[in-house]
Each structure stands twice: as C-alpha cells, then as structure tokens.
Design a protein around this motif. Sequence first.
Motif, PDB file in Angstrom:
ATOM      1  N   ARG A 368       0.959  -1.111   0.102  1.00  0.00           N
ATOM      2  CA  ARG A 368       0.293   0.134  -0.293  1.00  0.00           C
ATOM      3  C   ARG A 368       0.900   1.298   0.097  1.00  0.00           C
ATOM      4  NH1 ARG A 368      -4.748   1.574   4.777  1.00  0.00           N
ATOM      5  NH2 ARG A 368      -5.027   3.254   2.997  1.00  0.00           N
ATOM      6  N   GLN A 369       2.595   1.226   0.907  1.00  0.00           N
ATOM      7  CA  GLN A 369       2.584   2.609   0.997  1.00  0.00           C
ATOM      8  C   GLN A 369       3.520   2.755  -0.285  1.00  0.00           C
ATOM      9  OE1 GLN A 369       5.282   2.326   4.251  1.00  0.00           O
ATOM     10  NE2 GLN A 369       7.022   3.508   3.151  1.00  0.00           N
ATOM     11  N   VAL A 370       4.179   1.617  -1.228  1.00  0.00           N
ATOM     12  CA  VAL A 370       4.546   1.874  -2.291  1.00  0.00           C
ATOM     13  C   VAL A 370       3.542   2.204  -3.012  1.00  0.00           C
ATOM     14  CG1 VAL A 370       5.821   0.548  -4.291  1.00  0.00           C
ATOM     15  CG2 VAL A 370       6.127  -0.042  -1.654  1.00  0.00           C
ATOM     16  N   GLY A 371       2.049   1.898  -3.427  1.00  0.00           N
ATOM     17  CA  GLY A 371       1.359   1.818  -4.034  1.00  0.00           C
ATOM     18  C   GLY A 371       1.278   3.585  -4.248  1.00  0.00           C
ATOM     19  N   GLU A 372       0.715   4.191  -3.038  1.00  0.00           N
ATOM     20  CA  GLU A 372       0.146   5.540  -2.682  1.00  0.00           C
ATOM     21  C   GLU A 372       1.466   6.182  -3.066  1.00  0.00           C
ATOM     22  OE1 GLU A 372      -2.492   5.404   1.575  1.00  0.00           O
ATOM     23  OE2 GLU A 372      -0.522   5.046   1.937  1.00  0.00           O
ATOM     24  N   ASP A 373       2.948   6.079  -2.512  1.00  0.00           N
ATOM     25  CA  ASP A 373       3.940   7.413  -3.110  1.00  0.00           C
ATOM     26  C   ASP A 373       4.569   7.050  -4.029  1.00  0.00           C
ATOM     27  OD1 ASP A 373       4.867   7.190  -0.307  1.00  0.00           O
ATOM     28  OD2 ASP A 373       6.565   5.771  -0.414  1.00  0.00           O
ATOM     29  N   GLN A 374       3.383   5.535  -5.304  1.00  0.00           N
ATOM     30  CA  GLN A 374       4.017   5.945  -7.011  1.00  0.00           C
ATOM     31  C   GLN A 374       2.857   6.267  -7.235  1.00  0.00           C
ATOM     32  OE1 GLN A 374       5.573   2.598  -8.217  1.00  0.00           O
ATOM     33  NE2 GLN A 374       7.587   2.716  -7.308  1.00  0.00           N
ATOM     34  N   MET A 375       1.659   6.166  -6.995  1.00  0.00           N
ATOM     35  CA  MET A 375       0.428   6.608  -7.226  1.00  0.00           C
ATOM     36  C   MET A 375      -0.367   7.846  -6.802  1.00  0.00           C
ATOM     37  SD  MET A 375      -1.639   3.419  -8.026  1.00  0.00           S
ATOM     38  CE  MET A 375      -0.151   1.854  -7.671  1.00  0.00           C
ATOM     39  N   GLY A 376       0.525   8.923  -6.588  1.00  0.00           N
ATOM     40  CA  GLY A 376      -0.171   9.741  -5.798  1.00  0.00           C
ATOM     41  C   GLY A 376      -0.055  10.921  -6.577  1.00  0.00           C
ATOM     42  N   HIS A 377      -0.001  10.891  -7.665  1.00  0.00           N
ATOM     43  CA  HIS A 377      -0.249  12.130  -8.659  1.00  0.00           C
ATOM     44  C   HIS A 377      -1.136  12.147  -9.373  1.00  0.00           C
ATOM     45  CE1 HIS A 377       1.914   9.227 -11.240  1.00  0.00           C
ATOM     46  NE2 HIS A 377       1.191   9.823 -11.788  1.00  0.00           N
ATOM     47  N   LEU A 378      -1.577  10.547  -8.928  1.00  0.00           N
ATOM     48  CA  LEU A 378      -2.679  10.229 -10.236  1.00  0.00           C
ATOM     49  C   LEU A 378      -4.402  10.469  -9.929  1.00  0.00           C
ATOM     50  CD1 LEU A 378      -1.689   6.403 -11.596  1.00  0.00           C
ATOM     51  CD2 LEU A 378      -1.214   8.658 -12.377  1.00  0.00           C
ATOM     52  N   ASP A 379      -4.980  10.275  -9.925  1.00  0.00           N
ATOM     53  CA  ASP A 379      -6.729  10.594 -10.103  1.00  0.00           C
ATOM     54  C   ASP A 379      -6.984   9.515  -9.228  1.00  0.00           C
ATOM     55  OD1 ASP A 379      -7.192  13.769 -10.946  1.00  0.00           O
ATOM     56  OD2 ASP A 379      -7.490  12.644 -12.433  1.00  0.00           O
ATOM     57  N   PRO A 380      -8.249   9.331  -7.946  1.00  0.00           N
ATOM     58  CA  PRO A 380      -8.431   8.551  -7.657  1.00  0.00           C
ATOM     59  C   PRO A 380      -9.543   7.512  -7.823  1.00  0.00           C
ATOM     60  CG  PRO A 380      -9.039  10.959  -6.281  1.00  0.00           C
ATOM     61  CD  PRO A 380      -8.276  10.823  -7.839  1.00  0.00           C
ATOM     62  N   ASP A 381      -9.937   7.881  -9.130  1.00  0.00           N
ATOM     63  CA  ASP A 381     -10.749   7.013 -10.436  1.00  0.00           C
ATOM     64  C   ASP A 381      -9.467   6.115 -11.176  1.00  0.00           C
ATOM     65  OD1 ASP A 381     -10.068   8.916 -11.799  1.00  0.00           O
ATOM     66  OD2 ASP A 381     -11.854   8.701 -12.964  1.00  0.00           O
ATOM     67  N   VAL A 382      -8.377   6.767 -11.364  1.00  0.00           N
ATOM     68  CA  VAL A 382      -7.395   6.123 -12.320  1.00  0.00           C
ATOM     69  C   VAL A 382      -6.571   5.308 -10.935  1.00  0.00           C
ATOM     70  CG1 VAL A 382      -5.249   6.601 -13.344  1.00  0.00           C
ATOM     71  CG2 VAL A 382      -7.318   7.689 -13.679  1.00  0.00           C
ATOM     72  N   VAL A 383      -6.176   5.443  -9.945  1.00  0.00           N
ATOM     73  CA  VAL A 383      -5.249   4.419  -8.986  1.00  0.00           C
ATOM     74  C   VAL A 383      -6.857   3.356  -9.250  1.00  0.00           C
ATOM     75  CG1 VAL A 383      -4.765   4.324  -6.534  1.00  0.00           C
ATOM     76  CG2 VAL A 383      -4.967   6.302  -7.984  1.00  0.00           C
ATOM     77  N   ASP A 384      -8.309   3.610  -8.538  1.00  0.00           N
ATOM     78  CA  ASP A 384      -8.855   2.692  -8.594  1.00  0.00           C
ATOM     79  C   ASP A 384      -8.764   1.468  -9.675  1.00  0.00           C
ATOM     80  OD1 ASP A 384     -11.339   1.303  -6.858  1.00  0.00           O
ATOM     81  OD2 ASP A 384     -11.955   1.714  -8.307  1.00  0.00           O
ATOM     82  N   ARG A 385      -9.049   1.999 -10.925  1.00  0.00           N
ATOM     83  CA  ARG A 385      -8.862   0.871 -12.055  1.00  0.00           C
ATOM     84  C   ARG A 385      -7.733  -0.040 -12.274  1.00  0.00           C
ATOM     85  NH1 ARG A 385     -13.149  -0.245 -13.877  1.00  0.00           N
ATOM     86  NH2 ARG A 385     -11.629  -1.183 -15.536  1.00  0.00           N
ATOM     87  N   ILE A 386      -6.012   0.647 -11.621  1.00  0.00           N
ATOM     88  CA  ILE A 386      -4.549   0.170 -11.437  1.00  0.00           C
ATOM     89  C   ILE A 386      -5.096  -1.060 -10.464  1.00  0.00           C
ATOM     90  CG2 ILE A 386      -2.692   0.062 -11.555  1.00  0.00           C
ATOM     91  CD1 ILE A 386      -2.744   3.019 -12.797  1.00  0.00           C
ATOM     92  N   VAL A 387      -5.037  -0.785  -9.386  1.00  0.00           N
ATOM     93  CA  VAL A 387      -5.197  -1.897  -8.616  1.00  0.00           C
ATOM     94  C   VAL A 387      -6.623  -3.010  -8.213  1.00  0.00           C
ATOM     95  CG1 VAL A 387      -5.320  -0.954  -6.069  1.00  0.00           C
ATOM     96  CG2 VAL A 387      -4.032   0.751  -6.737  1.00  0.00           C
ATOM     97  N   ARG A 388      -8.000  -2.764  -8.250  1.00  0.00           N
ATOM     98  CA  ARG A 388      -8.819  -3.147  -9.081  1.00  0.00           C
ATOM     99  C   ARG A 388      -9.480  -3.426  -9.461  1.00  0.00           C
ATOM    100  NH1 ARG A 388     -10.757  -4.084  -3.998  1.00  0.00           N
ATOM    101  NH2 ARG A 388     -12.426  -4.985  -5.097  1.00  0.00           N
ATOM    102  N   GLY A 389     -10.161  -2.974 -10.326  1.00  0.00           N
ATOM    103  CA  GLY A 389     -11.468  -2.502 -11.607  1.00  0.00           C
ATOM    104  C   GLY A 389     -10.595  -2.872 -12.588  1.00  0.00           C
ATOM    105  N   ASN A 390      -9.494  -2.955 -13.096  1.00  0.00           N
ATOM    106  CA  ASN A 390      -8.598  -3.587 -14.154  1.00  0.00           C
ATOM    107  C   ASN A 390      -9.054  -5.416 -14.178  1.00  0.00           C
ATOM    108  OD1 ASN A 390      -9.021  -1.340 -15.846  1.00  0.00           O
ATOM    109  ND2 ASN A 390      -6.831  -0.686 -15.391  1.00  0.00           N
ATOM    110  N   ALA A 391      -8.347  -5.789 -12.741  1.00  0.00           N
ATOM    111  CA  ALA A 391      -8.485  -6.649 -12.445  1.00  0.00           C
ATOM    112  C   ALA A 391     -10.060  -7.703 -12.121  1.00  0.00           C
ATOM    113  CB  ALA A 391      -7.600  -7.151 -11.965  1.00  0.00           C
TER     114      ALA A 391
END
Length: 406
Positions: A368-391
Amino acid sequence: METFPKIISVDDHTVEPPNVWRDRLPSKYQDAGPRIVRAPLKEMTFLGGKFAPVMGSPGDDGPIGDWWVYEDLHRPLTRLDTAVGYDRDEIKLEVITYEQMRPGSFSVPERLADMDVNHVQSAVCFPTFPRFCGQTFTEAKDRELGLLGVRAYNDWMVEEWCGPEAGGRLIPLTLIPLWDARLAADEVRRNAARGVRAVAFSEIPPHLGLPSIHGDEWDPFLQACDETGTVIAMHIGSSSKMPSTSPDAPPAVGSTITFANCCFSMVDWLMSGKFERFPNLRIMYAEGQIGWIPYILERADVVWEENRGWGGVADKVLRPPSELFAEHVYGCFFDDAFGLKNLDSVGVANVLYETDYPHSDSTWPKSRQVGEDQMGHLDPDVVDRIVRGNAIDLLGLTEDGLWAGA
C-alpha cells in the motif's frame, strides 16, 4: 492518499504443500509422482540465468533442505521461493525446509492473514514446483503421468487453495499440458466450466522446445481461451530462460533485465495475427513491469506502417499494433514509478497491480505504501482502475473483487 483501494494482486505465488500430488495421483504413481525428500545440498549455482542445484545423499555434509523429486528432477525449496519477512541482506540463494519458510507461502489461513497485513483483498497465485507455466511436467518423460500431474495441480488449485476456506480471496490460475494443444484446450474448458478465468502459458514457447505462436499449432488452445474468456497469463521466466548476457553474468544482470522476455513476447503476439483471428483473446505479463511498453508500441507501429509489405505481416496484422495492444494486452507491475509517470502512453485500462508475495522482489508488507508513493499524482478513479478495477473486469470477479466460483 486519504484512501487507497484494497489491492487485487494479479501476481503472487504459492509454494505447494508436500501432499498435493500424493493425495491426487492414482496409487500406481504414488512413488513416481512429485514427492518431498529431505536431503543435504551438494552444490548450487545461479549464473547466466541458469539455476543448477545438486542434491546430496543421506549422510553427506551440507545444509539440509526439502527437495521435490520427480523422475530425474531434484528441485530444492530455496529462500528465494519465500523471502518475505527477511531483511534484504539476509536473502541468499540457499536451501530451506518447510519449517523455515513463512507459513503463508503454503497455508491458506496464514496467507489470508498476510494479505490482510498488506492491504490485499484478493490474489492470483502462480506455481512454484511446476514452474510458472508447468514446464516441469512438460519436460518429464512419462506423458500419462505428466497429464495426471497437471490435472492434479489444477484440482488442488481450484478445490483447496482457492476453495471455501479462501472465501473467494484466492483466484485460481491453472496449467495446461504444453506438449499437446488439443489436450490443453480440453483442460482450459474443463476448468472454465468451474469458473476458472486464467491459465498460465510460456512467454517464449520455442525456448521450451515448443512451437512458436506464429504457426497454427497452438490454435486449438487459443480457440478454447477465446471461447471461454480465459486469460493467458505469462510470468517472467515462463520460458525457463531468464534474460542474461553471458554464461558468467551474476544474477544481478538478469534481475535488472527481467522484463526483456516480456518485451520480446509481446512483439511476437502483436505481429502474429492471433488477435485478429481470436478477437476475445486477452493476455497479461506478470512481473514484467510497464515502463518499457510505450517505446515498443511506438516502434511496432512504425514497423507495421513502413515495413509490413516485406515484413511478413501485411496479410495477417490488419491494424496498428498499438490498437491491438489496447484491446488485448495487460502489463503488470509492482514497483515502476517511471511507468506510472508515462501511464497515458501505456493506457490506464491496460495496467494491473501485483505484490509478488512471497518472493524476494515482493513489496510485502508495504505494498500500500509503495502504491501510494508512486500513484500520488493520479486521480483516485485512475488508481482504483489500476489497483483493482481492471482485474475485476479481466478476471470476471464479483463487484467486491472476489472469485465468483468460490
């Protein structure tokens, strides 16, 4: 981030318990099928991308480990198989026993607990002893036993590892008999009938002495995947030949360029014409990372546009490779800040997240920490797609991110 979505990892690993094949093979194969033997290590090297262990005899000097024995194969459990929980400097190429590994590597309750620690809701797990696409059974001499071994692993994966105890949080990934595309198609359909939506395959089959995807030998298997919506999952190393530069190159060289086979493989698929013939086909590259993808797509489009006439693809690749990628290919990453900075050139819809538990590269317990550090510049809906929505979409999971076949 104020909130970070619960992770669906598309690339974790299971270390098979000792009884997987003993419990499922016919009695006449009990002493011939895969089994665990505790024995000393005589020697072990890992150079030029080649892993070479030698098992000692009882009474020999050397560290004691648990070994899988199957026909002429002697394969030890190593610290690299299950490195989580150890300091990076303590992770070495050494043999271990089941008692020396983290229980979450092979036990469902402990795995779920370690997933909770790591903010992971659900996970797809690749094999260990069969290797990443079942090469172990493909290389065996006895084809009848090999087919039984593949089916036994798949039954264990579906019925036990991803069974009721997992509550839908473990997502099945099955194997095929790589030596026969029609038998492979049968196995895809057998498992699809019980809700399985992912099958392991080799990134570069010719490295295994098998046909390439450019011919029609694999078409029965691809047709089965196309018809059932089964995703073809290719893990780095699934060609039994990790990238390297020379026979004496240290493992650090290969570890730096592990994405290379994925790169070669993706170009193979984009130039094969298979996506035109099998429009429902989807493929994914586990642990391949994503930062390299934009240039390969750019170059592939240029070659298709400028050179397809003499390049042997004009009659079968009818659209730019980048368009085929967008509809059919998924890159998987666990630690790729550069790729995330160039996400628009990859495609939000074509990216999946992973944690690689329990391997030495794993981001556990701080995914989670790694993801937050690397995805902090992305919109929340984009993060959701990457982390779970696409899967969820790709693997046919429930809205809650669970395996619907559980």
